[in-house]
Write a protein that holds these residues in place. Structure first.
Motif, PDB file in Angstrom:
ATOM      1  N   ILE A   1     -11.047   5.204  -3.427  1.00 47.07           N
ATOM      2  CA  ILE A   1     -11.714   3.958  -3.065  1.00 47.07           C
ATOM      3  C   ILE A   1     -10.874   2.722  -3.373  1.00 47.07           C
ATOM      4  O   ILE A   1     -10.691   1.848  -2.516  1.00 47.07           O
ATOM      5  CB  ILE A   1     -13.089   3.853  -3.762  1.00 47.07           C
ATOM      6  CG1 ILE A   1     -14.038   4.897  -3.176  1.00 47.07           C
ATOM      7  CG2 ILE A   1     -13.669   2.455  -3.589  1.00 47.07           C
ATOM      8  CD1 ILE A   1     -15.382   4.975  -3.880  1.00 47.07           C
ATOM      9  N   VAL A   2     -10.331   2.628  -4.609  1.00 47.41           N
ATOM     10  CA  VAL A   2      -9.594   1.416  -4.992  1.00 47.41           C
ATOM     11  C   VAL A   2      -8.319   1.248  -4.163  1.00 47.41           C
ATOM     12  O   VAL A   2      -8.085   0.163  -3.607  1.00 47.41           O
ATOM     13  CB  VAL A   2      -9.286   1.408  -6.499  1.00 47.41           C
ATOM     14  CG1 VAL A   2      -8.364   0.233  -6.849  1.00 47.41           C
ATOM     15  CG2 VAL A   2     -10.581   1.295  -7.299  1.00 47.41           C
ATOM     16  N   PRO A   3      -7.455   2.296  -4.025  1.00 46.54           N
ATOM     17  CA  PRO A   3      -6.291   2.136  -3.142  1.00 46.54           C
ATOM     18  C   PRO A   3      -6.688   1.797  -1.709  1.00 46.54           C
ATOM     19  O   PRO A   3      -6.021   1.017  -1.042  1.00 46.54           O
ATOM     20  CB  PRO A   3      -5.605   3.516  -3.210  1.00 46.54           C
ATOM     21  CG  PRO A   3      -6.045   4.090  -4.500  1.00 46.54           C
ATOM     22  CD  PRO A   3      -7.446   3.600  -4.705  1.00 46.54           C
ATOM     23  N   LEU A   4      -7.806   2.374  -1.271  1.00 42.65           N
ATOM     24  CA  LEU A   4      -8.268   2.115   0.090  1.00 42.65           C
ATOM     25  C   LEU A   4      -8.691   0.656   0.264  1.00 42.65           C
ATOM     26  O   LEU A   4      -8.331   0.003   1.252  1.00 42.65           O
ATOM     27  CB  LEU A   4      -9.437   3.047   0.415  1.00 42.65           C
ATOM     28  CG  LEU A   4      -9.955   3.023   1.856  1.00 42.65           C
ATOM     29  CD1 LEU A   4      -8.847   3.406   2.823  1.00 42.65           C
ATOM     30  CD2 LEU A   4     -11.137   3.962   2.005  1.00 42.65           C
ATOM     31  N   LEU A   5      -9.419   0.129  -0.710  1.00 37.20           N
ATOM     32  CA  LEU A   5      -9.844  -1.269  -0.650  1.00 37.20           C
ATOM     33  C   LEU A   5      -8.638  -2.211  -0.693  1.00 37.20           C
ATOM     34  O   LEU A   5      -8.583  -3.197   0.045  1.00 37.20           O
ATOM     35  CB  LEU A   5     -10.800  -1.582  -1.804  1.00 37.20           C
ATOM     36  CG  LEU A   5     -12.217  -1.003  -1.685  1.00 37.20           C
ATOM     37  CD1 LEU A   5     -13.024  -1.305  -2.947  1.00 37.20           C
ATOM     38  CD2 LEU A   5     -12.930  -1.560  -0.453  1.00 37.20           C
ATOM     39  N   ALA A   6      -7.670  -1.898  -1.565  1.00 40.16           N
ATOM     40  CA  ALA A   6      -6.452  -2.710  -1.640  1.00 40.16           C
ATOM     41  C   ALA A   6      -5.727  -2.693  -0.308  1.00 40.16           C
ATOM     42  O   ALA A   6      -5.236  -3.721   0.177  1.00 40.16           O
ATOM     43  CB  ALA A   6      -5.546  -2.194  -2.757  1.00 40.16           C
ATOM     44  N   ASN A   7      -5.678  -1.521   0.297  1.00 38.54           N
ATOM     45  CA  ASN A   7      -5.037  -1.356   1.603  1.00 38.54           C
ATOM     46  C   ASN A   7      -5.712  -2.212   2.669  1.00 38.54           C
ATOM     47  O   ASN A   7      -5.066  -2.923   3.433  1.00 38.54           O
ATOM     48  CB  ASN A   7      -5.106   0.123   1.994  1.00 38.54           C
ATOM     49  CG  ASN A   7      -3.856   0.575   2.718  1.00 38.54           C
ATOM     50  OD1 ASN A   7      -2.917  -0.171   2.872  1.00 38.54           O
ATOM     51  ND2 ASN A   7      -3.859   1.815   3.163  1.00 38.54           N
ATOM     52  N   ILE A   8      -7.025  -2.138   2.717  1.00 34.77           N
ATOM     53  CA  ILE A   8      -7.794  -2.857   3.745  1.00 34.77           C
ATOM     54  C   ILE A   8      -7.643  -4.362   3.591  1.00 34.77           C
ATOM     55  O   ILE A   8      -7.394  -5.086   4.569  1.00 34.77           O
ATOM     56  CB  ILE A   8      -9.282  -2.457   3.680  1.00 34.77           C
ATOM     57  CG1 ILE A   8      -9.446  -0.997   4.142  1.00 34.77           C
ATOM     58  CG2 ILE A   8     -10.131  -3.388   4.541  1.00 34.77           C
ATOM     59  CD1 ILE A   8     -10.850  -0.453   3.946  1.00 34.77           C
TER      60      ILE A   8
ATOM     61  N   ASN B   1       1.506  -1.086  -2.677  1.00 38.84           N
ATOM     62  CA  ASN B   1       1.797  -0.083  -3.698  1.00 38.84           C
ATOM     63  C   ASN B   1       1.982  -0.699  -5.076  1.00 38.84           C
ATOM     64  O   ASN B   1       1.624  -0.091  -6.089  1.00 38.84           O
ATOM     65  CB  ASN B   1       3.048   0.715  -3.307  1.00 38.84           C
ATOM     66  CG  ASN B   1       2.782   1.667  -2.161  1.00 38.84           C
ATOM     67  OD1 ASN B   1       1.708   2.235  -2.053  1.00 38.84           O
ATOM     68  ND2 ASN B   1       3.749   1.833  -1.289  1.00 38.84           N
ATOM     69  N   ILE B   2       2.553  -1.904  -5.136  1.00 35.05           N
ATOM     70  CA  ILE B   2       2.706  -2.574  -6.430  1.00 35.05           C
ATOM     71  C   ILE B   2       1.334  -2.888  -7.018  1.00 35.05           C
ATOM     72  O   ILE B   2       1.079  -2.666  -8.199  1.00 35.05           O
ATOM     73  CB  ILE B   2       3.544  -3.865  -6.277  1.00 35.05           C
ATOM     74  CG1 ILE B   2       5.014  -3.499  -6.006  1.00 35.05           C
ATOM     75  CG2 ILE B   2       3.437  -4.721  -7.535  1.00 35.05           C
ATOM     76  CD1 ILE B   2       5.892  -4.687  -5.721  1.00 35.05           C
ATOM     77  N   ILE B   3       0.435  -3.369  -6.168  1.00 30.42           N
ATOM     78  CA  ILE B   3      -0.903  -3.736  -6.638  1.00 30.42           C
ATOM     79  C   ILE B   3      -1.714  -2.499  -7.010  1.00 30.42           C
ATOM     80  O   ILE B   3      -2.418  -2.469  -8.022  1.00 30.42           O
ATOM     81  CB  ILE B   3      -1.639  -4.556  -5.555  1.00 30.42           C
ATOM     82  CG1 ILE B   3      -0.931  -5.907  -5.357  1.00 30.42           C
ATOM     83  CG2 ILE B   3      -3.104  -4.772  -5.939  1.00 30.42           C
ATOM     84  CD1 ILE B   3      -1.452  -6.706  -4.196  1.00 30.42           C
ATOM     85  N   ALA B   4      -1.598  -1.457  -6.194  1.00 27.92           N
ATOM     86  CA  ALA B   4      -2.457  -0.275  -6.373  1.00 27.92           C
ATOM     87  C   ALA B   4      -1.782   0.854  -7.142  1.00 27.92           C
ATOM     88  O   ALA B   4      -2.378   1.917  -7.302  1.00 27.92           O
ATOM     89  CB  ALA B   4      -2.899   0.242  -4.998  1.00 27.92           C
TER      90      ALA B   4
END
Length: 258
Positions: free
Chosen positions: A33-40, A97-100
């Motif tokens: 969920i978190v990587p997905l939200l960061a991606n979106i 990727n840096i953020i997540a």
């Protein structure tokens, strides 16, 4: 376990589909969920900027096209757009990727745990958050690795003929390699394997590494699908670690790379 490894004959596409399946599995979804939200969020912001600036970027690229090649205007435009899209995709991936990265590492750990049915470590989200400075440093090392090689490729674009024919293909291959390294690295990093050794192992498996990276690169360019490509890539790359790469860590001789 070694016999199981030797019998594994999966190809890059198999691992991509396995990644698609893994992100939907119960127990793993919450780590997606978190990587997905960061991606979106990041993708939405960057896509807005990209489509706003694409005409300007295209005109800028055409200004550097020699006059005698203007008859190839349409082809040149397509090639310029391809290069811009590749650069955009990698910049987007790096920023995301840096953020997540803390959450990506946790996802890779849980996927490995699911596939091996073994407790990998006692890593918790709190421990990962404390490790953020080291993770960011590693992400920056990967970005520097990219820049050192991307800048010469970028400059070669301005060489007549070669710059608009061979270089876009070279960009795609190079980006595929770096993207595969990016997503494969989470499993390696969870086991505290240096980035140098990680690259060496991936190079030993360069055909599969490039194949997987090319698949991810193509899907990164497809609207909507690119929003979920990051967790899919992490899951697929981690599956490759479980099936193949982990067995090569102790066997690798780094003399050639020193």
């Amino acid at each position: 376990m070694l016999i199981k490894h030797m019998q594994c004959e999966k190809n890059s596409l198999d691992y991509f589909w396995q990644g698609c399946q893994l992100i939907t599995q119960s127990g793993l979804r919450r780590y997606v969920i978190v990587p997905l939200l960061a991606n979106i969020i990041i993708m939405s912001l960057l896509l807005t900027w990209f489509f706003h600036e694409i005409n300007y970027l295209l005109q800028w690229g055409m200004e550097y096209t020699p006059t005698w090649l203007h008859w190839l205007g349409y082809i040149m435009s397509i090639l310029i757009i391809i290069v811009i899209v590749i650069l955009f995709c990698y910049f987007f991936s790096t920023l995301t990727n840096i953020i997540a990265s803390p959450f990506n590492s946790l996802l890779a750990e849980k996927v490995e745990q699911r596939l091996t049915q073994q407790q990998i470590s006692n890593i918790t989200l709190v421990a990962i958050l404390k490790d953020i400075p080291r993770m960011i440093k590693r992400e920056l090392q990967k970005f520097i690795y990219y820049l050192v090689r991307a800048i010469p490729l970028f400059l070669l674009q301005f060489i007549p003929a070669i710059g608009h024919t061979i270089i876009p293909i070279a960009w795609f291959i190079f980006t595929a390699w770096v993207i595969n390294m990016q997503y494969s690295d989470y499993a390696f990093d969870n086991h505290k394997i240096s980035l140098k050794r990680t690259r060496a192992i991936l190079y030993q498996n360069r055909h599969q590494s490039l194949g997987f990276g090319m698949i991810i690169s193509v899907f990164t360019m497809i609207p909507l699908i690119n929003l979920i490509i990051m967790p899919i890539a992490i899951c697929g790359a981690t599956a490759m670690w479980v099936d193949k790469y982990q067995y090569q860590v102790d066997q690798l001789e780094l003399d050639f790379y020193d």
